[in-house]
Design a protein around this motif. Structure first.
Motif, mmCIF file in Angstrom:
data_model
loop_
_atom_site.group_PDB
_atom_site.id
_atom_site.type_symbol
_atom_site.label_atom_id
_atom_site.label_comp_id
_atom_site.label_asym_id
_atom_site.label_seq_id
_atom_site.Cartn_x
_atom_site.Cartn_y
_atom_site.Cartn_z
ATOM 1 N N CYS A 8 0.790 -5.576 3.535
ATOM 2 C CA CYS A 8 -0.413 -6.109 4.186
ATOM 3 C C CYS A 8 -0.694 -7.524 3.675
ATOM 4 N N THR A 41 -0.484 -6.094 9.007
ATOM 5 C CA THR A 41 0.051 -4.954 8.264
ATOM 6 C C THR A 41 1.328 -4.473 8.930
ATOM 7 N N ILE A 69 -2.238 0.579 -4.689
ATOM 8 C CA ILE A 69 -1.793 -0.698 -4.118
ATOM 9 C C ILE A 69 -1.188 -1.556 -5.219
ATOM 10 N N ARG A 109 -12.006 -0.841 4.047
ATOM 11 C CA ARG A 109 -12.652 -1.709 3.054
ATOM 12 C C ARG A 109 -12.498 -3.185 3.402
ATOM 13 N N ARG A 141 -8.214 3.773 3.731
ATOM 14 C CA ARG A 141 -9.249 3.230 2.849
ATOM 15 C C ARG A 141 -9.180 1.709 2.797
ATOM 16 N N CYS A 142 -7.957 1.167 2.743
ATOM 17 C CA CYS A 142 -7.799 -0.290 2.705
ATOM 18 C C CYS A 142 -8.238 -0.934 4.015
ATOM 19 N N LEU A 180 -9.837 -5.362 -4.534
ATOM 20 C CA LEU A 180 -8.439 -4.943 -4.647
ATOM 21 C C LEU A 180 -8.198 -4.159 -5.934
ATOM 22 N N PHE A 224 -8.869 -0.313 -6.148
ATOM 23 C CA PHE A 224 -7.975 0.677 -5.549
ATOM 24 C C PHE A 224 -6.970 1.235 -6.555
ATOM 25 N N ILE A 258 0.853 -1.195 0.000
ATOM 26 C CA ILE A 258 0.000 0.000 0.000
ATOM 27 C C ILE A 258 0.885 1.240 0.000
#
Length: 337
Positions: free
Chosen positions: A286, A275, A309, A267, A263-264, A302, A305, A254
């Protein structure tokens, strides 16, 4: 100023930390500097300490004979320091809570009496938003019947069993339409934003012994009640949420931009993950653990994003990513032509 109240600034947090610690034991000047640095900066320490020790805010502290300082505003007997120094709710927070009260999923976690108290407390507060204002283009429309009183009673019974860590008898409708009855140990709820459904993660019991892990859709549970049978000794209530966990987790990197980490984390909150921040690259690595049945949903999330990422593996997952991206590329350019 309603959005950014002064009481939530670094000065308030630093002073709150000092008063909380000084209410437990007297502090030295050096210890107060450390408290300020934990909540603000060294420049803040230069501005705050003089006001606290002999300036406009000196009434907050009491100087002891040994030169240390204790809290002069110690709470009443039996009152906790963290409650005494707890900041009040801002207008924005009250407005946000009023909006949550309109969410049928949020209401599932409270009994009717508590909901009535909350509605009365926020009666005069305008809601920050209306749930009807949102359109979910990537969500299935056959979500759980949150407004159904039967569903609500079943959900709260399960929630009580999870909270009290008690076995549960459930009557459950299988995918083939058969009614099954099981005694289970309810571990936790899981919510799927894509399906808009709650799932119960539980372990079935056979002769009072843990047997098999199950994932039950909450809407398929026809009835349930808490069992009086004892919980098996040494049962691990924090059992891994997926019995059919993939052999390897999905690893992603990330980037530190566009609020990507927050945001990750939001989500993928329903996934078990690890992480780690890597200083050299200023990125986060992560690892996301998942049920193979959710692989397609995870892959789509995924990809949404974009460049913030990078999917690193495993190789089998990367093959699916490449296949889907290639297919999207073909569909796009065939449409353009």
């Amino acid at each position: 100023m309603e959005l950014f109240e002064e009481i939530y600034g670094s000065y308030f947090q630093a002073i709150r930390k000092i008063l909380s610690d000084a209410g437990t034991r007297p502090l030295t000047r050096k210890e107060m500097e450390a408290d300020i640095l934990s909540a603000a900066s060294m420049e803040s320490a230069l501005a705050i300490l003089p006001k606290l020790l002999d300036g406009a805010w000196s009434a907050l502290l009491k100087k002891e004979e040994d030169g240390r300082f204790s809290c002069a505003l110690w709470p009443k007997q039996g009152e906790k320091a963290e409650d005494f120094l707890k900041p009040p709710l801002t207008k924005l927070q009250k407005s946000w809570l009023k909006a949550l009260l309109q969410d049928s999923r949020f209401r599932l976690f409270f009994p009717a009496e508590a909901l009535e108290e909350l509605e009365k407390a926020f009666e005069a507060v305008p809601a920050l938003y209306d749930p009807a204002d949102f359109h979910y283009f990537d969500r299935y429309e056959d979500g759980d019947p949150y407004e159904n009183p039967v569903y609500q009673n079943i959900f709260r019974t399960i929630l009580e069993a999870i909270t009290k860590r008690r076995p549960l008898f459930v009557a459950y409708e299988s995918r083939k339409g058969n009614a099954l009855t099981r005694e289970v140990l309810p571990c936790r709820f899981q919510y799927s934003p894509k399906d808009d459904k709650f799932r119960l993660l539980c372990v079935s019991l056979s002769h009072c012994r843990p047997k098999q892990f199950h994932v039950m859709n909450a809407a398929r549970i026809l009835a349930c009640h808490i069992s009086k049978n004892p919980v098996p000794r040494d049962f691990d209530w924090d059992i891994r949420p997926f019995q059919r966990q993939a052999e390897k987790p999905v690893q992603i990197r990330i980037r530190n931009e566009r609020n990507a980490l927050e945001r990750c984390m939001l989500r993928f909150a329903n996934y078990e993950k690890q992480t780690v921040y890597e200083t050299e690259s200023d990125t986060w690595l992560c690892s996301i653990y998942y049920d193979p049945a959710d692989e397609t949903e995870l892959l789509i999330d995924l990809l949404s994003f974009g460049p913030v990422i990078r999917i690193l593996g495993p190789e089998s997952f990367l093959l699916e990513v490449r296949r889907r991206v290639k297919r999207q590329h073909e569909l796009f350019y065939s449409h353009v032509e």
